[in-house]
Scaffold this motif. Sequence first.
Motif, PDB file in Angstrom:
ATOM      1  N   MET A 171       0.821  -1.214   0.000  1.00 30.71           N
ATOM      2  CA  MET A 171       0.000   0.000   0.000  1.00 30.71           C
ATOM      3  C   MET A 171       0.853   1.261   0.000  1.00 30.71           C
ATOM      4  N   TYR A 172       1.967   1.232   0.731  1.00 28.68           N
ATOM      5  CA  TYR A 172       2.867   2.377   0.797  1.00 28.68           C
ATOM      6  C   TYR A 172       4.181   2.054   0.090  1.00 28.68           C
ATOM      7  N   ARG A 173       4.774   3.073  -0.505  1.00 29.00           N
ATOM      8  CA  ARG A 173       6.071   2.899  -1.168  1.00 29.00           C
ATOM      9  C   ARG A 173       7.226   3.371  -0.287  1.00 29.00           C
ATOM     10  N   THR A 174       6.962   4.316   0.607  1.00 29.40           N
ATOM     11  CA  THR A 174       8.037   4.897   1.412  1.00 29.40           C
ATOM     12  C   THR A 174       7.875   4.602   2.900  1.00 29.40           C
ATOM     13  N   LEU A 175       6.850   3.835   3.261  1.00 28.63           N
ATOM     14  CA  LEU A 175       6.574   3.515   4.657  1.00 28.63           C
ATOM     15  C   LEU A 175       6.313   2.033   4.818  1.00 28.63           C
ATOM     16  N   LYS A 176       6.428   1.568   6.061  1.00 28.68           N
ATOM     17  CA  LYS A 176       5.946   0.251   6.453  1.00 28.68           C
ATOM     18  C   LYS A 176       5.020   0.440   7.645  1.00 28.68           C
ATOM     19  N   ARG A 228       3.255  12.777   1.781  1.00 25.32           N
ATOM     20  CA  ARG A 228       1.869  12.466   1.417  1.00 25.32           C
ATOM     21  C   ARG A 228       1.446  11.119   2.013  1.00 25.32           C
ATOM     22  N   GLU A 229       2.357  10.157   1.974  1.00 27.29           N
ATOM     23  CA  GLU A 229       2.019   8.856   2.555  1.00 27.29           C
ATOM     24  C   GLU A 229       1.889   8.942   4.068  1.00 27.29           C
ATOM     25  N   MET A 230       2.696   9.786   4.706  1.00 27.43           N
ATOM     26  CA  MET A 230       2.570   9.953   6.152  1.00 27.43           C
ATOM     27  C   MET A 230       1.247  10.619   6.519  1.00 27.43           C
ATOM     28  N   ILE A 231       0.787  11.562   5.720  1.00 27.80           N
ATOM     29  CA  ILE A 231      -0.516  12.184   5.969  1.00 27.80           C
ATOM     30  C   ILE A 231      -1.620  11.134   5.854  1.00 27.80           C
ATOM     31  N   ALA A 232      -1.555  10.333   4.805  1.00 25.16           N
ATOM     32  CA  ALA A 232      -2.559   9.274   4.615  1.00 25.16           C
ATOM     33  C   ALA A 232      -2.494   8.254   5.734  1.00 25.16           C
ATOM     34  N   CYS A 233      -1.280   7.902   6.168  1.00 23.11           N
ATOM     35  CA  CYS A 233      -1.110   6.911   7.227  1.00 23.11           C
ATOM     36  C   CYS A 233      -1.669   7.421   8.552  1.00 23.11           C
ATOM     37  N   ALA A 234      -1.486   8.706   8.833  1.00 25.01           N
ATOM     38  CA  ALA A 234      -2.045   9.278  10.066  1.00 25.01           C
ATOM     39  C   ALA A 234      -3.561   9.123  10.083  1.00 25.01           C
ATOM     40  N   GLY A 235      -4.188   9.399   8.947  1.00 27.03           N
ATOM     41  CA  GLY A 235      -5.634   9.226   8.870  1.00 27.03           C
ATOM     42  C   GLY A 235      -6.047   7.784   9.042  1.00 27.03           C
ATOM     43  N   ARG A 236      -5.262   6.881   8.472  1.00 29.62           N
ATOM     44  CA  ARG A 236      -5.604   5.455   8.545  1.00 29.62           C
ATOM     45  C   ARG A 236      -5.502   4.931   9.970  1.00 29.62           C
ATOM     46  N   VAL A 237      -4.384   5.210  10.654  1.00 25.23           N
ATOM     47  CA  VAL A 237      -4.235   4.670  12.011  1.00 25.23           C
ATOM     48  C   VAL A 237      -5.202   5.352  12.980  1.00 25.23           C
ATOM     49  N   SER A 238      -5.553   6.612  12.718  1.00 25.86           N
ATOM     50  CA  SER A 238      -6.504   7.309  13.587  1.00 25.86           C
ATOM     51  C   SER A 238      -7.841   6.592  13.638  1.00 25.86           C
ATOM     52  N   ALA A 239      -8.199   5.947  12.531  1.00 23.12           N
ATOM     53  CA  ALA A 239      -9.499   5.269  12.441  1.00 23.12           C
ATOM     54  C   ALA A 239      -9.475   3.836  12.964  1.00 23.12           C
ATOM     55  N   MET A 240      -8.314   3.363  13.385  1.00 19.59           N
ATOM     56  CA  MET A 240      -8.193   1.973  13.826  1.00 19.59           C
ATOM     57  C   MET A 240      -8.615   1.836  15.290  1.00 19.59           C
ATOM     58  N   ALA A 296      -1.179  16.514  11.038  1.00 18.48           N
ATOM     59  CA  ALA A 296      -1.942  15.261  10.986  1.00 18.48           C
ATOM     60  C   ALA A 296      -1.493  14.307  12.077  1.00 18.48           C
ATOM     61  N   TRP A 297      -0.186  14.239  12.313  1.00 19.20           N
ATOM     62  CA  TRP A 297       0.317  13.334  13.344  1.00 19.20           C
ATOM     63  C   TRP A 297       0.097  13.885  14.748  1.00 19.20           C
ATOM     64  N   GLU A 298       0.105  15.185  14.894  1.00 18.31           N
ATOM     65  CA  GLU A 298      -0.221  15.778  16.190  1.00 18.31           C
ATOM     66  C   GLU A 298      -1.654  15.455  16.588  1.00 18.31           C
ATOM     67  N   GLU A 299      -2.539  15.323  15.605  1.00 21.35           N
ATOM     68  CA  GLU A 299      -3.960  15.106  15.876  1.00 21.35           C
ATOM     69  C   GLU A 299      -4.372  13.640  15.903  1.00 21.35           C
ATOM     70  N   VAL A 300      -3.428  12.724  15.727  1.00 15.13           N
ATOM     71  CA  VAL A 300      -3.753  11.304  15.877  1.00 15.13           C
ATOM     72  C   VAL A 300      -4.264  11.079  17.305  1.00 15.13           C
ATOM     73  N   PRO A 301      -5.419  10.438  17.499  1.00 17.97           N
ATOM     74  CA  PRO A 301      -5.989  10.308  18.845  1.00 17.97           C
ATOM     75  C   PRO A 301      -5.226   9.357  19.763  1.00 17.97           C
ATOM     76  N   GLN A 302      -4.536   8.377  19.185  1.00 14.12           N
ATOM     77  CA  GLN A 302      -3.758   7.452  20.006  1.00 14.12           C
ATOM     78  C   GLN A 302      -2.483   8.143  20.523  1.00 14.12           C
ATOM     79  N   ILE A 303      -1.901   7.561  21.553  1.00  6.73           N
ATOM     80  CA  ILE A 303      -0.595   8.036  22.010  1.00  6.73           C
ATOM     81  C   ILE A 303       0.437   7.704  20.925  1.00  6.73           C
ATOM     82  N   THR A 304       1.273   8.696  20.600  1.00 13.09           N
ATOM     83  CA  THR A 304       2.301   8.514  19.567  1.00 13.09           C
ATOM     84  C   THR A 304       3.687   8.676  20.183  1.00 13.09           C
ATOM     85  N   ILE A 305       4.598   7.803  19.786  1.00 19.01           N
ATOM     86  CA  ILE A 305       5.943   7.784  20.359  1.00 19.01           C
ATOM     87  C   ILE A 305       6.969   7.698  19.230  1.00 19.01           C
TER      88      ILE A 305
END
Length: 270
Positions: A1-6, A33-45, A95-104
């Motif tokens: 799904m991502y080219r520059t991320l895992k 762009r992939e990090m922005i999309a990934c932030a949205g994806r994990v936020s919904a998990m 986008a990453w600041e607004e992820v609802p989960q704790i981020t490290i």
Amino acid sequence: MYRTLKLDIKNAIATVTLNRPEARNAMSAKLMREMIACAGRVSAMRDVDVVIVRGSGVCFSAGADLKDASRWGNGDLPFEQQREIASLGYRMARAWEEVPQITIAAIEGYAIGGGLALVAALDWRVIAENAFVSLPEIALGIPLTWGTLPRLVNLVGPARAKRLSILCERIPAGEAQAMGLVDYVAPKGRALATARAVAKQVLALPRNSVRMTKESVNAYAAIGAHAASHMAHDQIQLAAGSAEARSAREAFARKRKAASAARSPARGRR
């Protein structure tokens, strides 16, 4: 799904890996762009309560990709496209600041420039004891943007924020912790393991109370921050096109090329 991320998910912990090791995880337009999309994806998990962000290879990230022509050589594009590209870093960090989960953040090697800007947008930072952080933007002829200055002021205070952003120093792990820029120092090679240990502490706590507390802290800390940063991408676009910025980037490229040649095995055999 991502080219520059895992993206890996296990036991309510998502691990996002910046995956451009050949470029020291430099932040290209594609990666952001992939990090922005990934932030949205994990936020919904709903089955994820902690997200760890790390880099592949020798470092977290070398910062903005100075070789990405879409970011630095885009003067022929329509102005609205130039603005969209220039705003990627700001939108990614927010986008990453607004992820609802704790981020490290788990930092090995170094987090430089845009890499540190992303790190500052996360909740907590773990750094290996032999690693360092740095903000070289002004030395490259551009101001520090991406909404990072308000975050730095919140973390370390105004004087240290000025020191970090203006003097472009390399700050080793221990000093970074002492000034409040990072939260945990781990043994070399153990930043990810330490981040996972912290994540497990979070998982042992009531999810909703953790998330509401994060939201409250962020709401207070961000008062006025986005108003001060919302047009920073126009500032960086203007500065990046200046003669002094082009000269600074060229000098940096020459210095890096000379350093690379000095480390070359072929040079050593002469």
